[in-house]
Scaffold this active site. Sequence first.
Site, mmCIF file in Angstrom:
data_model
loop_
_atom_site.group_PDB
_atom_site.id
_atom_site.type_symbol
_atom_site.label_atom_id
_atom_site.label_comp_id
_atom_site.label_asym_id
_atom_site.label_seq_id
_atom_site.Cartn_x
_atom_site.Cartn_y
_atom_site.Cartn_z
ATOM 1 C CG HIS A 1 -0.205 0.083 2.530
ATOM 2 N ND1 HIS A 1 0.462 -1.004 3.069
ATOM 3 C CD2 HIS A 1 -0.019 1.107 3.402
ATOM 4 C CE1 HIS A 1 1.011 -0.650 4.227
ATOM 5 N NE2 HIS A 1 0.751 0.630 4.449
ATOM 6 C CG ASP B 1 1.403 4.823 4.946
ATOM 7 O OD1 ASP B 1 1.053 3.649 5.149
ATOM 8 O OD2 ASP B 1 2.541 5.256 5.236
ATOM 9 C CG HIS C 1 5.032 0.814 3.210
ATOM 10 N ND1 HIS C 1 4.490 1.990 2.746
ATOM 11 C CD2 HIS C 1 4.450 0.588 4.414
ATOM 12 C CE1 HIS C 1 3.628 2.457 3.626
ATOM 13 N NE2 HIS C 1 3.566 1.625 4.648
ATOM 14 N NE ARG D 1 1.853 5.674 9.580
ATOM 15 C CZ ARG D 1 0.873 5.144 8.848
ATOM 16 N NH1 ARG D 1 0.984 3.944 8.330
ATOM 17 N NH2 ARG D 1 -0.231 5.829 8.632
HETATM 18 C C1 SIN Z 1 2.706 0.743 7.923
HETATM 19 O O1 SIN Z 1 2.140 0.424 6.901
HETATM 20 O O2 SIN Z 1 2.857 1.915 8.242
HETATM 21 C C2 SIN Z 1 3.274 -0.336 8.815
HETATM 22 C C3 SIN Z 1 4.585 -0.794 8.330
HETATM 23 C C4 SIN Z 1 5.250 -1.708 9.331
HETATM 24 O O3 SIN Z 1 4.709 -1.941 10.416
HETATM 25 O O4 SIN Z 1 6.331 -2.188 9.019
#
Ligand code: SIN
Length: 295
Positions: A103, A105, A262, A277
């Site tokens: 995805h 974000d 990612h 995050r």
């Molecule tokens: C995310 O998509 O922000 C999570 C990525 C992760 O936990 O490695």
Amino acid sequence: MAYETIEVEPLAGSIGAEIAGVDLSKPLSNRQSDEVYRAFLEYSVVFFRDQDLSPEQEIAAGRVFGEPYSIPFVKPMDGYPELIDIIKEPEDVKMYNFGGRWHHDVSFQEEPAKGALLYALEAPKWGGDTVFASMYAAYETLSDGMKALLEPLVGLHSGRNSYGASGKFVGGANSSRSMQIENTAEGDAVMEHPVVRTHPETGRKCLFVNQNYTVGIKGMEEREARPILDFLLEHATRDEFTCRFRWRSGSVAVWDNRAAMHHAINDYDGARRHMRRVTLKGDRPFREQPSAGAE
Ligand code: SIN
């Protein structure tokens, strides 16, 4: 241009570099901050090791790359609307992990995130790596014929499969007891973005479709759009367009959400993984760089 105040070590051929010589808990000098930002644009995701960040320091570190903001549907950390905790507990077995599919974000927002800074408070001994894919490389390696076909297309993005009224997190299903995720009718909204976007800072073109949130292509039937999206996702995630980051507690990743997708690998059932995050405010994706002087 060389880097003089930081060390930059590329991690793979298309995307990702590890940066050394930076303590993100302290304000960076202007030169360091300029170089870190330049590496962020050059490599689309940059990594730092051995950091120790309070919530305030993490938000301040996020400001080196953009403007922290609060995202919908995921309950933020108490007192810090810009921070979300991403947690998988040892008991969360055989369950979807947050961010587990490819995805960008919040691509379902009108202005999807510019990027995000992810800090590992507790990494499993092994597993739980995050994989990133360069959407520049994905676009640039398509044939001219495919580029021409994609150029006018508009992707339909929605959080419905995750955050919609019947999304996968409804009733606490598929989410750790340590995270609170909301499912609402607002999650079903659909947003339009160009399938090929121009990066607002580098001027390079990149693909902008992803597995989690791109639910169709404007003006096409599902059976027409699906094969195109499936091809693009399979192409964009070819090994040579990716890098894979192995976390340790104290590691930090900062990605450019406009140029990279990612996902987090879910291979550590029985261990705890706790990330925090800060998400950075983005702008509306556009197809072409506006020409100088254009309205
Ligand atoms: C995310 O998509 O922000 C999570 C990525 C992760 O936990 O490695």
